[in-house]
Design an enzyme around this catalytic site. Structure first.
Site, PDB file in Angstrom:
ATOM      1  N   HIS A   1      32.133  31.849  36.378  1.00 24.91           N
ATOM      2  CA  HIS A   1      32.003  32.385  35.025  1.00 24.91           C
ATOM      3  C   HIS A   1      33.012  31.631  34.174  1.00 24.91           C
ATOM      4  O   HIS A   1      34.214  31.900  34.229  1.00 24.91           O
ATOM      5  CB  HIS A   1      32.275  33.889  35.007  1.00 24.91           C
ATOM      6  CG  HIS A   1      31.371  34.667  35.912  1.00 24.91           C
ATOM      7  ND1 HIS A   1      31.806  35.736  36.654  1.00 24.91           N
ATOM      8  CD2 HIS A   1      30.053  34.512  36.205  1.00 24.91           C
ATOM      9  CE1 HIS A   1      30.798  36.214  37.364  1.00 24.91           C
ATOM     10  NE2 HIS A   1      29.726  35.485  37.104  1.00 24.91           N
TER      11      HIS A   1
ATOM     12  N   GLU B   1      36.758  31.670  35.709  1.00 30.34           N
ATOM     13  CA  GLU B   1      36.866  32.335  36.998  1.00 30.34           C
ATOM     14  C   GLU B   1      35.867  31.768  38.008  1.00 30.34           C
ATOM     15  O   GLU B   1      34.653  31.828  37.782  1.00 30.34           O
ATOM     16  CB  GLU B   1      36.621  33.838  36.844  1.00 30.34           C
ATOM     17  CG  GLU B   1      37.534  34.517  35.824  1.00 30.34           C
ATOM     18  CD  GLU B   1      37.149  35.962  35.562  1.00 30.34           C
ATOM     19  OE1 GLU B   1      36.208  36.463  36.225  1.00 30.34           O
ATOM     20  OE2 GLU B   1      37.771  36.590  34.682  1.00 30.34           O
TER      21      GLU B   1
ATOM     22  N   HIS C   1      40.816  50.832  34.997  1.00 29.40           N
ATOM     23  CA  HIS C   1      40.905  49.776  35.997  1.00 29.40           C
ATOM     24  C   HIS C   1      41.903  48.735  35.489  1.00 29.40           C
ATOM     25  O   HIS C   1      41.782  48.232  34.373  1.00 29.40           O
ATOM     26  CB  HIS C   1      39.521  49.136  36.183  1.00 29.40           C
ATOM     27  CG  HIS C   1      39.405  48.208  37.349  1.00 29.40           C
ATOM     28  ND1 HIS C   1      40.058  46.995  37.404  1.00 29.40           N
ATOM     29  CD2 HIS C   1      38.713  48.305  38.500  1.00 29.40           C
ATOM     30  CE1 HIS C   1      39.760  46.399  38.538  1.00 29.40           C
ATOM     31  NE2 HIS C   1      38.942  47.168  39.227  1.00 29.40           N
TER      32      HIS C   1
END
Length: 421
Positions: A353, A328, A279
């Site tokens: 976060h 984030e 990813h």
């Protein structure tokens, strides 16, 4: 008009825009020439942003400002800001039951840096159902990125009008006057960038095309409206100030320059992703970025997670478990996010976060992805976004104490079987 960072010009009356000069002795139609600078005069040419406005009344033609109370807004550094390593998640703001316009329905959730020092960002949420009748607003603290989640916005600016439905975003530069009108209940997010102006990220090895393409950013055309007394509200250091104008501030007949509002349709984002394994880092989904001054490190990235194909082989496809030097804040516009299928992260809500806080897929998403048949799959059931910034976010008192703050968010990471058997 379209393109990012270009030189534009527009006039609502033919002949209003001077040719070959910026400030003629007597502008056409008895207009007043006014320069709007978004960067220092001496900024390098490739970073210099400014526009010339030709208006019916000078922007300086107003009386003194007076403080205007607004319990929901603030600017960093917050006097009572809470800095926490805890992972947090909020429910959506409820839609108002009585008439509330965009400005009155705006609340600051968190932020970082310093608006006075020109660094960092603030995250605001809004919920409203009434137009800003007879009012205009201008932030002296930063440029505003609008992310509607429910209900379309009609943003009138000094440069013209932007129609911004959900699935689109819009940016209004620092100091530009605006009015937000809605046709009904509306809700969304607003990022205020106190630092370097947003720009398109460099593409590096990607090459000349991909991600957000410059031609897809739309710029309004000059438009004027009839004069009417207007309450002008400005924000400086998080404090609101008001004065009354005997005329409309949206009286610009012509303009030219490269400091402009814009609108962008997120469905036009050209997703780049893996076609082999693993990813990719979420930075591959960056729409626009505000540099911090440190190479490769953003004051803020605006990142989206749009519809895309997943084809990676022998790969855990959702975003992996992660600890990040960046902080984030995530929001959800529609549907669901592929790493949070266990519920709780819903459209209009958000999560935070902070720097180095461990996060990743919840147990339900991990179980599903770990056992999925790895055939090509189109992810098209949601649109999420992220404000990613180099500094940790501090919560405002409202952000820390609102009943929208969910309890027990940490439980989504419980129930994983122990590995190493």
């Amino acid at each position: 008009m379209s393109a990012f960072g270009g030189e534009f010009q527009s006039e609502s009356i033919a002949g209003a825009l001077p040719v070959g000069r910026n400030s003629p002795q007597r502008p056409a139609l008895g207009l007043y020439a006014e320069q709007l600078s978004g960067t220092a005069f001496t900024a390098p040419r490739h970073e210099n942003r400014r526009s010339w406005l030709y208006r019916r009344m000078p922007g300086a033609a107003h009386d003194a400002f007076h403080p205007l109370p607004h319990g929901g807004l603030a600017a960093p550094p917050f006097a009572e800001g809470l800095l926490t390593p805890n992972r947090l998640r909020w429910d959506p703001m409820p839609l108002p039951a009585h008439g509330v316009d965009w400005l009155d329905g705006l609340h600051t959730l968190c932020g970082n840096g310093s608006a006075e020092d020109g660094a960092g960002v603030s995250v605001h949420l809004y919920a409203c159902n009434a137009p800003m009748a007879g009012r205009a607003f201008s932030s002296f603290d930063g440029e505003l990125l609008f992310v509607p989640q429910a209900g379309a916005l009609r943003i009138t600016t000094e440069f013209g009008v932007l129609e911004v439905p959900p699935g689109h975003v819009a940016l209004v530069p620092r100091g530009v006057k605006l009015r937000v009108d809605v046709d009904g209940p509306s809700r969304g997010y607003c990022l205020e960038n106190h630092g370097a102006l947003f720009r398109l990220p460099d593409l590096g090895p990607i090459g000349a095309n991909g991600l957000a393409n410059p031609r897809d950013f739309e710029v309004p055309a000059a438009a004027t409206e009839p004069d009417a007394p207007t309450q002008l509200v400005v924000k400086l250091g998080g404090q609101l100030w008001e004065t009354t104008l005997p005329h409309s501030p949206f009286d610009v007949v012509a303009w030219h320059g490269n400091l402009v509002p814009w609108r962008y349709d997120l469905s036009r984002f050209n997703v780049i992703g893996t076609v082999s394994f693993d990813h990719p880092d979420p930075s591959i989904f960056t729409v626009v970025t505000s540099p911090s001054g440190q190479p490769g490190v953003a004051n803020c990235d605006f990142v989206i997670f749009p519809a895309r194909w997943m084809v990676a082989e022998d790969t855990f496809r959702p975003p992996w478990f992660h600890r990040n030097v960046m902080s984030e804040y995530m929001g959800l516009i529609t549907g669901e996010y592929d790493a949070k299928e266990g519920g709780g992260f819903v459209p209009g809500g958000g999560s935070l976060h902070n720097r180095m806080s461990a996060h990743g897929p919840d147990a339900a998403s991990w179980e599903k992805a770990s056992n999925a048949e790895l055939r090509p799959v189109k992810l098209d059931n949601g649109l999420a976004f992220m404000f990613e910034t180099v500094r940790p976010f501090r919560l405002t008192r409202w952000g820390a104490e609102t009943t929208l703050l969910q309890q027990g968010y940490d439980a989504v990471w419980q129930g994983f079987p122990k590995g190493g058997r």
